[in-house]
Scaffold this motif. Structure first.
Motif, PDB file in Angstrom:
ATOM      1  N   VAL A 109      13.392  94.312  62.613  1.00 47.55           N
ATOM      2  CA  VAL A 109      12.607  95.425  62.100  1.00 47.55           C
ATOM      3  C   VAL A 109      13.109  95.903  60.750  1.00 47.55           C
ATOM      4  N   ASP A 203      13.374  95.163  67.364  1.00 52.10           N
ATOM      5  CA  ASP A 203      12.516  96.345  67.260  1.00 52.10           C
ATOM      6  C   ASP A 203      13.244  97.608  66.830  1.00 52.10           C
ATOM      7  N   TRP A 242      12.763 102.030  63.745  1.00 52.96           N
ATOM      8  CA  TRP A 242      12.116 101.294  64.824  1.00 52.96           C
ATOM      9  C   TRP A 242      10.678 100.965  64.435  1.00 52.96           C
ATOM     10  N   GLY A 243      10.176  99.870  64.994  1.00 52.52           N
ATOM     11  CA  GLY A 243       8.828  99.424  64.691  1.00 52.52           C
ATOM     12  C   GLY A 243       7.826  99.879  65.733  1.00 52.52           C
ATOM     13  N   LYS A 248       6.680 101.189  60.559  1.00 56.47           N
ATOM     14  CA  LYS A 248       8.098 101.378  60.841  1.00 56.47           C
ATOM     15  C   LYS A 248       8.517 102.808  60.498  1.00 56.47           C
ATOM     16  N   SER A 250      11.566 106.063  60.888  1.00 58.13           N
ATOM     17  CA  SER A 250      13.008 106.292  60.953  1.00 58.13           C
ATOM     18  C   SER A 250      13.283 107.759  61.231  1.00 58.13           C
TER      19      SER A 250
END
Length: 294
Positions: A109, A203, A242-243, A248, A250
């Motif tokens: 990711v 991920d 994380w995806g 994505k 954060s």
């Protein structure tokens, strides 16, 4: 006439020899669901319930009606007829020449696979709890902590080194009150940032960041006065990336240190100016990552 027959027979023998040579090694086929396999060790019949890919070899390359089936270890284990076999050699021939034994890891990711210069840009929203008490020495007030909001635009180059590097641009605002008036703080800052990933999975990824910024326009204002500073900031943070199906994202926490130097003031009753004013803050952030390459 006999000579022509001998020549024709010679060509036929060469043709049959080539066929036999090509069939001397096992090749891959597809076995249809319901195919009956006879185990060589005890002649027990087994019927497969789903289609599988196996290696086989004809016992008679000319008839092609009876096949030896090999197990995963490459040893003869079963026999079967041509009824359940689907030839796939021509289909395999058009596939890319990729070694099936090599495991190619999925892109994680935090970094996509490409052959160009790769960058990522994050739009981050920070909420910082600022310790405003150092201003008390300058203004003779009783300020405490206050909540500030900060918008960050950060672009990093994902290099082959353990550390990614780039620039960050920030705009921060805060406000608080005392008995006399309300005060507002605003600052624009920019500077280099470094990022190192300490945990990486498909991920999710965890990173630590360090940045140093300069603010040419750091000021505090009231309805009547404006004070301007030159400032440098140090930033230390930890973020989780994380995806999701929407991109994505954060989240993380950052500790910042503001080192201020008063350059001008419109106040007439300002106290003696201290050499340094140091302000600390700690806060949480939420961000969105956009990837691009050159």
């Amino acid at each position: 006439m006999i000579k022509k027959c001998l020549i024709g027979l010679g060509f036929l023998l060469v043709f049959l020899t080539n066929i036999l040579a090509a069939e001397l090694k096992p090749y891959k086929v597809y076995l249809k669901p319901g195919t009956v396999l006879t185990r060589l060790s005890d002649q027990k019949d087994l019927r497969i319930t789903r289609g599988i890919y196996v290696f086989v070899l004809e016992t008679n390359p000319l008839k092609r009606d009876h096949f030896i089936v090999y197990d995963k270890a490459g040893k003869p284990a079963f026999e079967t007829t041509a009824l359940g076999i689907v030839e796939i050699e021509k289909d395999i021939a058009i596939l890319p020449d990729v070694d099936a034994e090599i495991i190619y890891p999925e892109p994680s990711v935090f970094r996509s696979n490409n052959k160009h210069a790769f960058f990522d840009t994050q739009f981050n929203l920070h909420f910082d709890n600022i310790d405003a008490s150092p201003f008390n020495t300058l203004y003779g007030t009783e300020f405490s902590s206050t909540l500030a909001s900060r918008v960050e635009l950060r672009t990093l180059y994902n290099s082959s080194l353990p550390v990614n590097f780039g620039l960050s641009l920030n705009y921060e605002t805060a406000s608080w009150s005392n008995e006399d008036s309300d005060m507002e703080l605003s600052a624009i800052s920019f500077g280099p940032h470094l990022q190192h990933y300490v945990y990486e999975k498909e991920d999710v990824a965890v990173s630590i960041l360090f940045g140093a910024e300069y603010s040419p326009n750091y000021k505090t204002t009231t309805a009547e006065f404006t004070d301007k500073y030159h400032a440098t900031m140090l930033d230390l943070g930890a973020e989780v990336l994380w995806g999701t199906r929407f991109g994505k994202w954060s989240a993380g926490a950052h500790i910042r240190r503001h080192n201020l130097n008063l350059t001008s003031s419109s106040r007439t009753d300002i106290n003696p100016v201290p050499e340094d004013i140091t302000i600390n803050s700690i806060g949480a952030m939420l961000g969105y990552k956009y990837e691009w390459d050159l």
